[in-house]
Write a protein that holds these residues in place. Structure first.
Motif, mmCIF file in Angstrom:
data_model
loop_
_atom_site.group_PDB
_atom_site.id
_atom_site.type_symbol
_atom_site.label_atom_id
_atom_site.label_comp_id
_atom_site.label_asym_id
_atom_site.label_seq_id
_atom_site.Cartn_x
_atom_site.Cartn_y
_atom_site.Cartn_z
ATOM 1 N N MET A 34 0.806 -1.214 0.000
ATOM 2 C CA MET A 34 0.000 0.000 0.000
ATOM 3 C C MET A 34 0.844 1.271 0.000
ATOM 4 O O MET A 34 0.284 2.376 -0.031
ATOM 5 N N ALA A 35 2.166 1.148 0.022
ATOM 6 C CA ALA A 35 3.020 2.324 0.234
ATOM 7 C C ALA A 35 3.889 2.682 -0.968
ATOM 8 O O ALA A 35 4.873 3.399 -0.826
ATOM 9 N N HIS A 36 3.530 2.226 -2.157
ATOM 10 C CA HIS A 36 4.318 2.585 -3.333
ATOM 11 C C HIS A 36 4.018 4.033 -3.730
ATOM 12 O O HIS A 36 2.963 4.589 -3.377
ATOM 13 N N PRO A 37 4.901 4.679 -4.468
ATOM 14 C CA PRO A 37 4.698 6.087 -4.844
ATOM 15 C C PRO A 37 3.438 6.268 -5.683
ATOM 16 O O PRO A 37 3.067 5.389 -6.465
ATOM 17 N N PRO A 38 2.747 7.387 -5.519
ATOM 18 C CA PRO A 38 1.531 7.650 -6.307
ATOM 19 C C PRO A 38 1.857 7.929 -7.766
ATOM 20 O O PRO A 38 2.958 8.383 -8.097
ATOM 21 N N THR A 39 0.880 7.672 -8.630
ATOM 22 C CA THR A 39 1.030 7.966 -10.049
ATOM 23 C C THR A 39 -0.256 8.599 -10.567
ATOM 24 O O THR A 39 -1.342 8.421 -9.990
ATOM 25 N N GLU A 40 -0.145 9.310 -11.674
ATOM 26 C CA GLU A 40 -1.331 9.891 -12.304
ATOM 27 C C GLU A 40 -2.256 8.790 -12.806
ATOM 28 O O GLU A 40 -3.492 8.927 -12.755
ATOM 29 N N TRP A 41 -1.671 7.695 -13.300
ATOM 30 C CA TRP A 41 -2.475 6.563 -13.765
ATOM 31 C C TRP A 41 -3.371 6.051 -12.645
ATOM 32 O O TRP A 41 -4.582 5.813 -12.856
ATOM 33 N N GLU A 42 -2.830 5.866 -11.449
ATOM 34 C CA GLU A 42 -3.619 5.357 -10.327
ATOM 35 C C GLU A 42 -4.797 6.281 -10.019
ATOM 36 O O GLU A 42 -5.928 5.816 -9.830
ATOM 37 N N ALA A 43 -4.543 7.578 -9.972
ATOM 38 C CA ALA A 43 -5.602 8.543 -9.660
ATOM 39 C C ALA A 43 -6.699 8.508 -10.720
ATOM 40 O O ALA A 43 -7.898 8.550 -10.393
ATOM 41 N N GLN A 44 -6.316 8.399 -11.976
ATOM 42 C CA GLN A 44 -7.303 8.385 -13.063
ATOM 43 C C GLN A 44 -8.140 7.113 -13.036
ATOM 44 O O GLN A 44 -9.366 7.160 -13.187
ATOM 45 N N VAL A 45 -7.488 5.970 -12.846
ATOM 46 C CA VAL A 45 -8.212 4.700 -12.836
ATOM 47 C C VAL A 45 -9.132 4.615 -11.618
ATOM 48 O O VAL A 45 -10.258 4.110 -11.707
ATOM 49 N N LEU A 46 -8.680 5.121 -10.478
ATOM 50 C CA LEU A 46 -9.522 5.138 -9.291
ATOM 51 C C LEU A 46 -10.826 5.876 -9.560
ATOM 52 O O LEU A 46 -11.924 5.378 -9.260
ATOM 53 N N GLN A 47 -10.733 7.053 -10.141
ATOM 54 C CA GLN A 47 -11.935 7.833 -10.427
ATOM 55 C C GLN A 47 -12.830 7.130 -11.445
ATOM 56 O O GLN A 47 -14.064 7.176 -11.343
ATOM 57 N N GLU A 48 -12.230 6.477 -12.421
ATOM 58 C CA GLU A 48 -13.011 5.751 -13.425
ATOM 59 C C GLU A 48 -13.780 4.605 -12.798
ATOM 60 O O GLU A 48 -14.987 4.414 -13.065
ATOM 61 N N ILE A 49 -13.120 3.836 -11.938
ATOM 62 C CA ILE A 49 -13.755 2.668 -11.335
ATOM 63 C C ILE A 49 -14.859 3.075 -10.376
ATOM 64 O O ILE A 49 -15.887 2.385 -10.254
ATOM 65 N N LEU A 50 -14.709 4.205 -9.713
ATOM 66 C CA LEU A 50 -15.729 4.659 -8.768
ATOM 67 C C LEU A 50 -17.049 5.003 -9.457
ATOM 68 O O LEU A 50 -18.076 5.153 -8.795
ATOM 69 N N THR A 51 -17.031 5.129 -10.783
ATOM 70 C CA THR A 51 -18.275 5.385 -11.518
ATOM 71 C C THR A 51 -19.010 4.087 -11.863
ATOM 72 O O THR A 51 -20.157 4.144 -12.320
ATOM 73 N N LEU A 52 -18.388 2.936 -11.662
ATOM 74 C CA LEU A 52 -19.005 1.656 -11.995
ATOM 75 C C LEU A 52 -19.994 1.236 -10.903
ATOM 76 O O LEU A 52 -19.862 1.632 -9.744
ATOM 77 N N PRO A 53 -20.984 0.399 -11.248
ATOM 78 C CA PRO A 53 -21.967 -0.064 -10.252
ATOM 79 C C PRO A 53 -21.320 -0.921 -9.167
ATOM 80 O O PRO A 53 -20.359 -1.656 -9.415
ATOM 81 N N GLN A 54 -21.872 -0.818 -7.962
ATOM 82 C CA GLN A 54 -21.426 -1.615 -6.834
ATOM 83 C C GLN A 54 -22.451 -2.696 -6.514
ATOM 84 O O GLN A 54 -23.645 -2.538 -6.784
ATOM 85 N N VAL A 55 -21.961 -3.797 -5.924
ATOM 86 C CA VAL A 55 -22.843 -4.869 -5.452
ATOM 87 C C VAL A 55 -22.464 -5.192 -4.006
ATOM 88 O O VAL A 55 -21.370 -4.860 -3.546
ATOM 89 N N THR A 56 -23.381 -5.821 -3.296
ATOM 90 C CA THR A 56 -23.123 -6.245 -1.917
ATOM 91 C C THR A 56 -22.724 -7.716 -1.926
ATOM 92 O O THR A 56 -23.441 -8.562 -2.471
ATOM 93 N N VAL A 57 -21.579 -8.011 -1.316
ATOM 94 C CA VAL A 57 -21.028 -9.367 -1.285
ATOM 95 C C VAL A 57 -21.155 -9.922 0.133
ATOM 96 O O VAL A 57 -20.878 -9.215 1.110
ATOM 97 N N SER A 58 -21.561 -11.177 0.242
ATOM 98 C CA SER A 58 -21.677 -11.849 1.535
ATOM 99 C C SER A 58 -20.523 -12.823 1.735
ATOM 100 O O SER A 58 -20.026 -13.410 0.765
ATOM 101 N N ARG A 59 -20.132 -12.982 2.999
ATOM 102 C CA ARG A 59 -19.095 -13.964 3.344
ATOM 103 C C ARG A 59 -19.764 -15.171 4.018
ATOM 104 O O ARG A 59 -20.377 -15.026 5.084
ATOM 105 N N PRO A 60 -19.636 -16.378 3.462
ATOM 106 C CA PRO A 60 -20.085 -17.581 4.180
ATOM 107 C C PRO A 60 -19.251 -17.763 5.445
ATOM 108 O O PRO A 60 -18.180 -17.157 5.596
ATOM 109 N N PRO A 61 -19.717 -18.594 6.391
ATOM 110 C CA PRO A 61 -18.935 -18.835 7.612
ATOM 111 C C PRO A 61 -17.518 -19.313 7.294
ATOM 112 O O PRO A 61 -17.311 -20.121 6.383
#
Length: 210
Positions: A34-61
């Motif tokens: 989680m501690a690698h240097p930031p990049t413009e690519w990461e910031a752009q892809v993050l914003q793009e993915i946040l526009t996609l639909p979300q679903v709720t996932v369940s964890r079995p025991p």
């Protein structure tokens, strides 16, 4: 300051059992990933993915997952194996992003009859449900040298996570390394960082939103 290999050896030597050793290794790999240097690519892809639909996932025991042969923190392989070994072909391996605070963690789940499940046991207590963003742009490419399938998105190999505040993770990694170099165990150092710097960062973020 000790290097990662030395700290990994220390995790084996000082842990109180296999589970503790695995958790210590996971903590170390996680905080470094989680501690690698930031990049413009990461910031752009993050914003793009946040526009996609979300679903709720369940964890079995967890016991049910372990009895089924699922491996802790090995989500991509677990879900791929479930899809491949399902005789009725009801389970579909779906790669995407687990929503964790301000970060998106590369993750795999399975979908069956419109329901979403996480098949991966955790080494620490986890919520029974979480938000997940399926990402149809992720593809798996086998690395010729290692024979391991790697996740790519539009030709770019994907990192462990996409971070909104990468500088905060770098600060936490640096503090963690200082504590470990002073003799604190990997697990105690992680708890200390979360309880001090982690809380301070969350408070500063919250104040910035007000």
């Amino acid at each position: 300051m000790r290097k990662m290999g030395e700290m990994m050896d220390n995790a084996e030597a000082t842990s109180g059992g296999n589970t503790t050793s695995e958790l210590a290794r996971f903590v170390l790999l996680n905080i470094e990933a989680m501690a690698h240097p930031p990049t413009e690519w990461e910031a752009q892809v993050l914003q793009e993915i946040l526009t996609l639909p979300q679903v709720t996932v369940s964890r079995p025991p967890e016991r049910q997952l372990l009895d089924a042969g699922m491996i802790p923190h090995n989500c991509h392989e677990n879900c791929s194996a479930q899809e491949a070994n399902d005789p009725e072909k009801q389970h579909r391996h779906v790669a995407g992003w687990l929503v964790f605070d301000s970060d998106l963690i590369l993750h795999s789940v399975v979908e069956a009859d419109g329901q979403w499940y996480c098949l991966t046991p955790q080494l620490v207590p986890a919520t029974p449900r979480f938000q997940f963003i399926p990402d149809p742009s992720i593809e798996w490419i086998c690395d010729a040298a290692s024979g391991i399938n790697e996740a790519y998105r539009h030709g770019v190999k994907l990192p462990f996570a996409l971070r909104r505040f990468p500088e905060d993770h770098i600060r936490m990694r640096d503090r963690f390394n200082i504590l470990v170099s002073e003799g604190m165990s990997l697990l105690d150092a992680r708890r200390e960082v979360d309880a001090t710097l982690g809380i301070e960062i969350k408070r500063m973020r919250q104040e910035g939103l007000e």
